[in-house]
Design an enzyme around this catalytic site. Structure first.
Site, short mmCIF file in Angstrom:
data_model
loop_
_atom_site.label_atom_id
_atom_site.label_comp_id
_atom_site.label_asym_id
_atom_site.label_seq_id
_atom_site.Cartn_x
_atom_site.Cartn_y
_atom_site.Cartn_z
CG LEU A 1 -1.86 1.19 1.41
CD1 LEU A 1 -2.84 1.30 0.25
CD2 LEU A 1 -2.62 1.07 2.74
NE ARG B 1 -5.11 1.27 10.85
CZ ARG B 1 -5.67 2.14 10.04
NH1 ARG B 1 -6.98 2.36 10.13
NH2 ARG B 1 -4.97 2.79 9.14
CD GLU C 1 -0.99 -3.52 10.04
OE1 GLU C 1 -2.16 -3.54 10.46
OE2 GLU C 1 -0.21 -4.49 10.08
N GLY C 2 -0.71 2.69 9.86
CA GLY C 2 -1.28 3.94 10.36
C GLY C 2 -0.56 4.42 11.59
N GLY D 1 5.59 8.83 -1.46
CA GLY D 1 4.84 10.05 -1.16
C GLY D 1 3.47 9.82 -0.59
CB SER E 1 0.68 7.32 17.25
OG SER E 1 1.23 6.10 17.69
CD GLN F 1 16.83 4.98 32.56
OE1 GLN F 1 16.91 4.90 31.35
NE2 GLN F 1 17.69 5.68 33.29
CB ILE G 1 6.44 -3.26 0.52
CG1 ILE G 1 5.92 -2.03 -0.24
CG2 ILE G 1 5.47 -4.42 0.42
CD1 ILE G 1 4.68 -1.40 0.35
#
Length: 386
Positions: free
Chosen positions: A117, A240, A361-362, A121, A364, A334, A157
């Site tokens: 996908l 997701r 996958e998108g 750009g 945040s 830490q 990809i």
């Protein structure tokens, strides 16, 4: 599952998966080469029936599967998830011939799938993709006419350029924006298709693809022309929340490692766990992990029920879980100190793995945009309905 807890059978299944991933799959993962498809690992996932579960499972079972595998072997989890992501559009939108040709091999771990996908750009703004599908009345992959020629690039990809086939989203121009996107199944050996690997922080394979007049025909379409964006979103709405499950699995592994380390490490006349600052930080890590876990399960349950607010819930689950995992792994490092930075340490590995899910996958920021859009859209619907 109730609203707040898994059933006994589910808990036992997850425990078996965690043990299986650590004992059977991790040794195969360790023999693999970073940035390359690990075909022996995929074959083991197929032999164990886990790839079959990806396509037969509902969203909740998929989340439990990904979370449990991630706890013991992130490479196995990612290999399994990428097979699902690349091939799920074939399952949902493909023709019977496409499903019979590819899905048995994907389930067996013999064929490697990829979801193509993103572009140089058009990453987060997937509707802005520019890969052109130009009409070729005399062409098509089978030479029957009425096809297209794909020209342009895909980037970032997963499994490229080593996949055996790609679910490719291209602009066919039936309408503006998302309305002019179609989905195609493109075998890797198709004329004009080439690619190269990218050297990335994440250890799984990622590459770019070049389409130089790649021929595709009606038989390569996934679904209808101009409906490809819906194919992509249907896939992402399922996967997701399970990205969130992957993140929860990493967070739980980091948390358990931190509990063991702080309870056993002597310092300042006692153990690290005796220090209030340490104990409170561990408590915060545990609370955030459990909250993320429950939100992931809730989103998966909503998907399985066919709820109307799945896009919002899926975005919330991915957002909270991936951000939480970053927090938990960072604080685990830490609290461990320099030992966690040593190459090969569990937390050094998780520290490299945990960053990418906040982007793919998108990102945040995209999830926050989706959530806000859904909230305000629901409000407008309530107002107009009064």
């Amino acid at each position: 599952m109730t609203g707040f807890a898994l059933g006994v059978d589910q808990e036992e299944w997850c425990g078996r998966l965690r043990a299986l991933s650590a004992e059977r799959l991790r040794p195969l993962a360790e023999k693999g080469e970073p940035g390359r498809v690990n075909r022996p690992l995929l074959a083991a996932l197929g032999e164990l029936g886990l790839l079959e579960r990806v396509f037969a499972a509902g969203a909740l079972e998929l989340c439990l599967l990904r979370e449990s595998l991630a706890y013991g072997c992130t490479e196995a989890e990612t290999a399994l998830a990428l097979q699902g992501l690349g091939a799920y559009p074939v399952l949902r939108a493909g023709s019977e011939a496409q499903r019979q040709r590819w899905l048995p091999h994907v389930r067996a771990g013999r064929a490697v799938a990829a979801f193509a996908l993103s572009e140089p750009g058009a990453g987060s703004d997937a509707a802005a993709l520019a890969l052109a599908a130009e009409r070729d009345p005399a062409g098509g992959a089978a030479g029957g006419g009425g096809g297209w020629r794909l020209s342009g690039e895909k980037c970032w990809i997963s499994n490229a350029p080593e996949a055996d086939f790609y679910t490719v989203f291209a602009r066919t121009g039936e309408g503006p924006g998302a309305k002019g996107v179609s989905a195609f199944l493109v075998p890797a050996d198709r004329e004009g298709l080439s690619g190269e690997p990218l050297d990335m922080l994440s250890p799984h394979p990622i590459g770019s693809l070049r389409f130089d007049g790649v021929p595709v025909g009606p038989e390569d379409l996934l679904g209808e022309p101009g409906r490809g964006f819906r194919v992509a979103m249907d896939t992402l709405n399922l996967f997701r929340p399970s990205v969130g499950a992957f993140a929860v699995g990493m967070a739980r592994a980091a948390l358990d490692a931190t509990l063991a380390h702080t309870a056993g490490r002597t310092a300042f006349g006692g153990t690290l766990s005796d220090l209030q600052a340490v104990a409170h930080r561990v408590a915060e890590m545990a609370t955030r992990t459990e909250a993320a876990r429950l939100l992931v399960y809730a989103a998966a349950g909503a998907y399985d029920r066919g709820a109307a607010d799945v896009p919002k819930r899926a975005a919330m689950a991915k957002l909270l879980a991936t951000e939480t995992a970053q927090y938990v792994v960072d604080h685990a490092v830490q609290l461990h100190g320099a030992v966690a930075l040593r190459r090969g340490h569990l937390l050094e590995h998780l520290y490299r793995e945990v960053r990418a899910p906040r982007i793919y996958e998108g990102a945040s920021e995209v999830q926050r945009t989706i959530i806000a859009k859904e909230l305000y859209g629901a409000l407008e619907g309530e107002v107009s309905g009064q």
